[in-house]
Design a protein around this motif. Structure first.
Motif, PDB file in Angstrom:
ATOM      1  N   ASN A  85     -10.392   6.778 -11.173  1.00  4.83           N
ATOM      2  CA  ASN A  85     -11.551   7.450 -11.766  1.00  4.83           C
ATOM      3  C   ASN A  85     -11.827   8.813 -11.151  1.00  4.83           C
ATOM      4  N   ASN A  86     -11.470   8.999  -9.879  1.00  6.73           N
ATOM      5  CA  ASN A  86     -11.764  10.256  -9.192  1.00  6.73           C
ATOM      6  C   ASN A  86     -10.531  11.122  -8.956  1.00  6.73           C
ATOM      7  N   SER A  87      -9.385  10.696  -9.507  1.00  3.97           N
ATOM      8  CA  SER A  87      -8.119  11.427  -9.292  1.00  3.97           C
ATOM      9  C   SER A  87      -7.881  11.680  -7.814  1.00  3.97           C
ATOM     10  N   ASP A  88      -8.039  10.634  -7.015  1.00  7.26           N
ATOM     11  CA  ASP A  88      -7.902  10.748  -5.571  1.00  7.26           C
ATOM     12  C   ASP A  88      -6.467  10.469  -5.143  1.00  7.26           C
ATOM     13  N   ASN A  89      -6.174  10.749  -3.871  1.00  7.13           N
ATOM     14  CA  ASN A  89      -4.888  10.354  -3.315  1.00  7.13           C
ATOM     15  C   ASN A  89      -4.821   8.831  -3.214  1.00  7.13           C
ATOM     16  N   SER A  90      -3.606   8.298  -3.171  1.00  4.11           N
ATOM     17  CA  SER A  90      -3.420   6.855  -3.095  1.00  4.11           C
ATOM     18  C   SER A  90      -2.732   6.505  -1.776  1.00  4.11           C
ATOM     19  N   ILE A  91      -3.341   5.585  -1.027  1.00  2.01           N
ATOM     20  CA  ILE A  91      -2.701   5.123   0.195  1.00  2.01           C
ATOM     21  C   ILE A  91      -2.824   3.608   0.311  1.00  2.01           C
ATOM     22  N   TYR A  92      -1.788   2.996   0.825  1.00  7.70           N
ATOM     23  CA  TYR A  92      -1.814   1.594   1.238  1.00  7.70           C
ATOM     24  C   TYR A  92      -0.620   1.367   2.144  1.00  7.70           C
ATOM     25  N   TYR A  93      -0.644   0.264   2.862  1.00  9.94           N
ATOM     26  CA  TYR A  93       0.473   0.022   3.772  1.00  9.94           C
ATOM     27  C   TYR A  93       0.787  -1.467   3.876  1.00  9.94           C
ATOM     28  N   ILE A  94       2.059  -1.750   4.128  1.00  9.40           N
ATOM     29  CA  ILE A  94       2.509  -3.111   4.414  1.00  9.40           C
ATOM     30  C   ILE A  94       2.184  -3.414   5.869  1.00  9.40           C
ATOM     31  N   VAL A  95       1.605  -4.578   6.105  1.00 10.42           N
ATOM     32  CA  VAL A  95       1.209  -4.923   7.474  1.00 10.42           C
ATOM     33  C   VAL A  95       2.438  -5.294   8.308  1.00 10.42           C
ATOM     34  N   GLU A 153     -12.356  -3.700   2.026  1.00 10.48           N
ATOM     35  CA  GLU A 153     -11.033  -3.170   1.749  1.00 10.48           C
ATOM     36  C   GLU A 153     -10.199  -4.310   1.174  1.00 10.48           C
ATOM     37  N   VAL A 154      -9.167  -3.942   0.409  1.00 12.69           N
ATOM     38  CA  VAL A 154      -8.316  -4.947  -0.220  1.00 12.69           C
ATOM     39  C   VAL A 154      -7.190  -5.337   0.734  1.00 12.69           C
ATOM     40  N   ASN A 155      -7.059  -6.635   0.980  1.00 17.76           N
ATOM     41  CA  ASN A 155      -5.946  -7.195   1.749  1.00 17.76           C
ATOM     42  C   ASN A 155      -5.177  -8.132   0.824  1.00 17.76           C
ATOM     43  N   SER A 156      -3.884  -8.013   0.769  1.00 23.01           N
ATOM     44  CA  SER A 156      -3.116  -8.845  -0.161  1.00 23.01           C
ATOM     45  C   SER A 156      -2.258  -9.877   0.562  1.00 23.01           C
ATOM     46  N   TYR A 157      -1.917 -10.899  -0.195  1.00 18.94           N
ATOM     47  CA  TYR A 157      -0.949 -11.911   0.225  1.00 18.94           C
ATOM     48  C   TYR A 157       0.205 -11.817  -0.754  1.00 18.94           C
ATOM     49  N   ASP A 158       1.364 -11.387  -0.269  1.00 21.44           N
ATOM     50  CA  ASP A 158       2.550 -11.221  -1.098  1.00 21.44           C
ATOM     51  C   ASP A 158       3.597 -12.229  -0.643  1.00 21.44           C
ATOM     52  N   ALA A 159       4.111 -13.014  -1.583  1.00 19.05           N
ATOM     53  CA  ALA A 159       5.013 -14.091  -1.180  1.00 19.05           C
ATOM     54  C   ALA A 159       5.976 -14.457  -2.302  1.00 19.05           C
ATOM     55  N   VAL A 160       7.119 -14.980  -1.916  1.00 17.41           N
ATOM     56  CA  VAL A 160       8.042 -15.634  -2.840  1.00 17.41           C
ATOM     57  C   VAL A 160       7.858 -17.132  -2.634  1.00 17.41           C
ATOM     58  N   ILE A 161       7.482 -17.825  -3.713  1.00 13.85           N
ATOM     59  CA  ILE A 161       7.144 -19.247  -3.645  1.00 13.85           C
ATOM     60  C   ILE A 161       8.251 -20.075  -4.284  1.00 13.85           C
ATOM     61  N   ASP A 162       8.649 -21.174  -3.642  1.00 13.83           N
ATOM     62  CA  ASP A 162       9.737 -22.006  -4.174  1.00 13.83           C
ATOM     63  C   ASP A 162       9.207 -23.011  -5.202  1.00 13.83           C
ATOM     64  N   SER A 163      10.089 -23.876  -5.678  1.00 14.86           N
ATOM     65  CA  SER A 163       9.741 -24.813  -6.749  1.00 14.86           C
ATOM     66  C   SER A 163       8.774 -25.898  -6.297  1.00 14.86           C
ATOM     67  N   ASN A 194      -0.338  -6.467   2.232  1.00  6.80           N
ATOM     68  CA  ASN A 194      -0.637  -5.054   2.403  1.00  6.80           C
ATOM     69  C   ASN A 194      -2.134  -4.823   2.459  1.00  6.80           C
ATOM     70  N   VAL A 195      -2.512  -3.648   2.903  1.00  3.10           N
ATOM     71  CA  VAL A 195      -3.915  -3.248   3.021  1.00  3.10           C
ATOM     72  C   VAL A 195      -4.111  -1.961   2.239  1.00  3.10           C
ATOM     73  N   THR A 196      -5.149  -1.944   1.413  1.00  2.00           N
ATOM     74  CA  THR A 196      -5.517  -0.753   0.644  1.00  2.00           C
ATOM     75  C   THR A 196      -6.879  -0.281   1.129  1.00  2.00           C
ATOM     76  N   PRO A 197      -6.927   0.743   1.989  1.00  2.00           N
ATOM     77  CA  PRO A 197      -8.213   1.180   2.551  1.00  2.00           C
ATOM     78  C   PRO A 197      -9.162   1.767   1.514  1.00  2.00           C
ATOM     79  N   ASN A 198      -8.616   2.441   0.472  1.00  2.00           N
ATOM     80  CA  ASN A 198      -9.482   2.990  -0.568  1.00  2.00           C
ATOM     81  C   ASN A 198      -9.258   2.254  -1.879  1.00  2.00           C
ATOM     82  N   SER A 199     -10.257   2.257  -2.738  1.00  2.00           N
ATOM     83  CA  SER A 199     -10.250   1.478  -3.964  1.00  2.00           C
ATOM     84  C   SER A 199      -9.335   2.088  -5.022  1.00  2.00           C
ATOM     85  N   ILE A 200      -8.513   1.240  -5.674  1.00  2.00           N
ATOM     86  CA  ILE A 200      -7.698   1.699  -6.800  1.00  2.00           C
ATOM     87  C   ILE A 200      -8.603   2.245  -7.901  1.00  2.00           C
TER      88      ILE A 200
END
Length: 405
Positions: free
Chosen positions: A227-237, A196-206, A216-222
């Motif tokens: 390609n399959n016209s599926d529903n889209s789900i993901y969530y912020i941890v 599953e996709v786990n992301s790191y989202d951040a604001v980085i300084d100079s 966030n976590v994306t349980p199903n593949s984008i």
């Protein structure tokens, strides 16, 4: 007063909030877009000091002239940004051409846009990467597949989102891909990863240090959603896992990221992998040198009782922020696809989850391939509540044998 050019401030529709917080911080905010000024929302108009309309943002000459006009009228430009993957390379060219010192320049783009180059920097950060092959001949690709086995994933080496991304499971699909792909797009082929996709989202300084972090976590593949016209789900941890945080920070250092809002993607293995690690390990996927798309910034705000638009604007204005981060929760996105026979109607969903709802909107057509058609964004205190929400809103009515669909 710093002069800041914001490219395409009207799309995505929530990006006016970046401009609002810049202006609140005393910046001279100069917008360039292709929508007539009279059609801009009042919120966006109030967030800009000046707006320059071009016939099309695809017209590089017109955008170049718009930047030149702002320089002629306002003097040196301190910052130029779109926070949009689609314009990342053009933003870099404009900074290079006009000697705007903040942000990526042309020479920085390969590591930020080419998936094959990203692997070098992930490896440098000691983060495992999937084995890959730059698509050339059918025979060489078959040799690579003989090494890693089917299935494999092919996608443009320099691409946006999951467009033109395919999962190939046999020789027939491989040959069909070669017959249809065209020679004008360089492709990368990777071994398929059960993850599953786990992301790191951040604001980085100079200085390359995080001012704010989440994920966030994306349980199903984008890829499968598109390609399959599926529903889209993901969530912020609710809380960023320590291994995701460590991998994200290591990648920031390796890529040399400074003064940016970033969205770095990792795989979390769902099963042991002989070459990459054990189930649960974090490995590299790809980097995005901009915020996570769509309404994710709003979702981050809901999940952490904060304002990342302001934190980003504070980074530009002050290189630090005093914006508080409050109560943490899970923030769920459910993008339901039109045409599916869901058990719960819209009215049912709102009756059951109304107190949890933060946003309920139709998704713009330009985003619907990856995000579905009807959006529900809701917060939950526990993972159990989050999982129950997804189970309920995604459940479809069963089709009885012999009946027409």
């Amino acid at each position: 007063m710093k002069n800041v050019i914001f490219i395409s401030p009207n799309f995505p529709t929530n990006y006016w909030q970046f401009c609002k917080e810049l202006k609140n911080n005393g910046m001279n905010v100069l917008g360039i877009g292709d929508q007539p000024y009279d059609e801009l929302t009042q919120d966006l108009k109030n967030s800009l000091n000046e707006y320059y309309k071009v016939d099309s943002l695809e017209n590089e000459d017109q955008v170049y002239r718009a930047v030149a006009f702002f320089i002629f009228k306002h003097g040196r430009i301190d910052w130029l940004e779109s926070n949009n993957e689609y314009w990342l390379e053009r933003d870099a060219r404009l900074r290079t051409d006009f000697n705007i010192t903040s942000g990526f320049h042309t020479e920085d783009i390969p590591k930020a846009k080419y998936k094959s180059r990203m692997k070098e920097y992930y490896t440098k950060a000691k983060i495992p990467v999937a084995r890959y092959h730059l698509v050339d001949t059918l025979e060489n690709c078959q040799a690579f597949i003989k090494e890693v086995g089917y299935p494999v994933v092919t996608k443009p080496d320099n691409g946006v989102g999951a467009s033109h991304t395919y999962k190939l499971s046999n020789d027939e699909e491989l040959k069909k891909f070669f017959a249809e792909k065209g020679d004008y797009i360089p492709y990368i082929m990777e071994e398929f990863i059960d993850a599953e996709v786990n992301s790191y989202d951040a604001v980085i300084d100079s200085k390359g240090e995080p001012m704010f972090e989440t994920g966030n976590v994306t349980p199903n593949s984008i890829m499968d959603i598109v390609n399959n016209s599926d529903n889209s789900i993901y969530y912020i941890v609710k809380e960023l896992p320590e291994d995701t945080k460590a991998a994200g920070r290591a990648a920031v250092k390796s890529f040399g990221v400074k003064s940016r809002f970033i969205h770095f993607e990792f795989f979390r293995l769902l099963s042991d992998h002989k070459h990459l690690g054990k189930k649960g390990d974090v490995i590299a996927l790809e980097v995005n040198m901009r915020p996570c798309g769509g309404f994710t910034p709003d979702m981050i705000n809901f999940a952490h009782s904060t304002n990342v638009y302001k934190i980003w604007a504070d980074m530009i204005a002050f290189d630090k922020s005093t914006m508080p981060v409050g109560k943490h929760a899970y923030c769920a996105f459910a993008g339901l696809r039109d045409g599916k026979n869901f058990v719960m109607s819209h009215e049912d969903i709102m009756k059951k989850y109304g107190p949890n709802m933060k946003m309920v909107e139709r998704i713009p057509d330009v985003l619907s391939d990856a995000m579905g058609n009807q959006m529900y964004v809701a917060t939950f205190d526990t993972k159990k509540e989050l999982d129950s929400f997804y189970k309920n809103v995604l459940k479809c009515k069963s089709v009885k044998a012999g009946s027409k669909k």
